[in-house]
Design an enzyme around this catalytic site. Structure first.
Site, PDB file in Angstrom:
ATOM      1  N   ASN A 128      -6.136  -2.876   1.607  1.00  0.00           N
ATOM      2  CA  ASN A 128      -6.110  -4.329   1.651  1.00  0.00           C
ATOM      3  C   ASN A 128      -7.547  -4.825   1.641  1.00  0.00           C
ATOM      4  OD1 ASN A 128      -3.322  -4.549   1.834  1.00  0.00           O
ATOM      5  ND2 ASN A 128      -3.315  -4.644   4.055  1.00  0.00           N
ATOM      6  N   ARG A 146       0.828  -1.216   0.000  1.00  0.00           N
ATOM      7  CA  ARG A 146       0.000   0.000   0.000  1.00  0.00           C
ATOM      8  C   ARG A 146       0.858   1.261   0.000  1.00  0.00           C
ATOM      9  NH1 ARG A 146      -3.782  -0.549   4.906  1.00  0.00           N
ATOM     10  NH2 ARG A 146      -1.901  -1.526   5.712  1.00  0.00           N
TER      11      ARG A 146
END
EC number: 3.6.1.7
Length: 110
Positions: A54, A36
């Site tokens: 996620n 990320r």
């Protein structure tokens, strides 16, 4: 919202460029490896707005808005991923524009 990064000066999409929005689903070893943060950095450098998060199914989901070429450049980066990751597949689809996208941010698991 866990983290938010603003687009650096001079990296904003030109008002004359048509922005598009894409949703990417990244499969592989993409959680717990800094994916990320990697995506956030790449998106900010490209001047894109959107988010990355996620998913409970182990994938990473990205929504990004910006010029077509910059979205393609993000796709190329997603296929690479950070060093500790292993990207098996990146699914791409057009998405409805979200008018509240002004920067790029990391979101929690969904």
């Amino acid at each position: 919202m866990e983290n938010e990064a603003t687009v650096p000066a001079g990296r904003e999409a030109s008002m004359t460029e048509t922005n598009e929005t894409r949703r990417y689903l990244v499969t592989g070893r993409v959680q717990g490896v800094g994916f990320r943060w990697f995506v956030e950095h790449a998106a900010v450098q490209l001047g894109l707005a959107g988010w990355v998060r996620n998913r409970a199914d182990g994938r990473v989901e990205v929504l990004a808005s910006g010029p077509r070429q910059k979205l393609h450049d993000l796709y190329v980066e997603l296929k690479k991923g950070p060093r500790a990751s292993r990207v098996d597949n990146v699914e791409v689809e057009d998405a409805a524009p979200e008018t509240n996208l002004k920067s790029f941010r990391i979101e929690g698991t969904w």
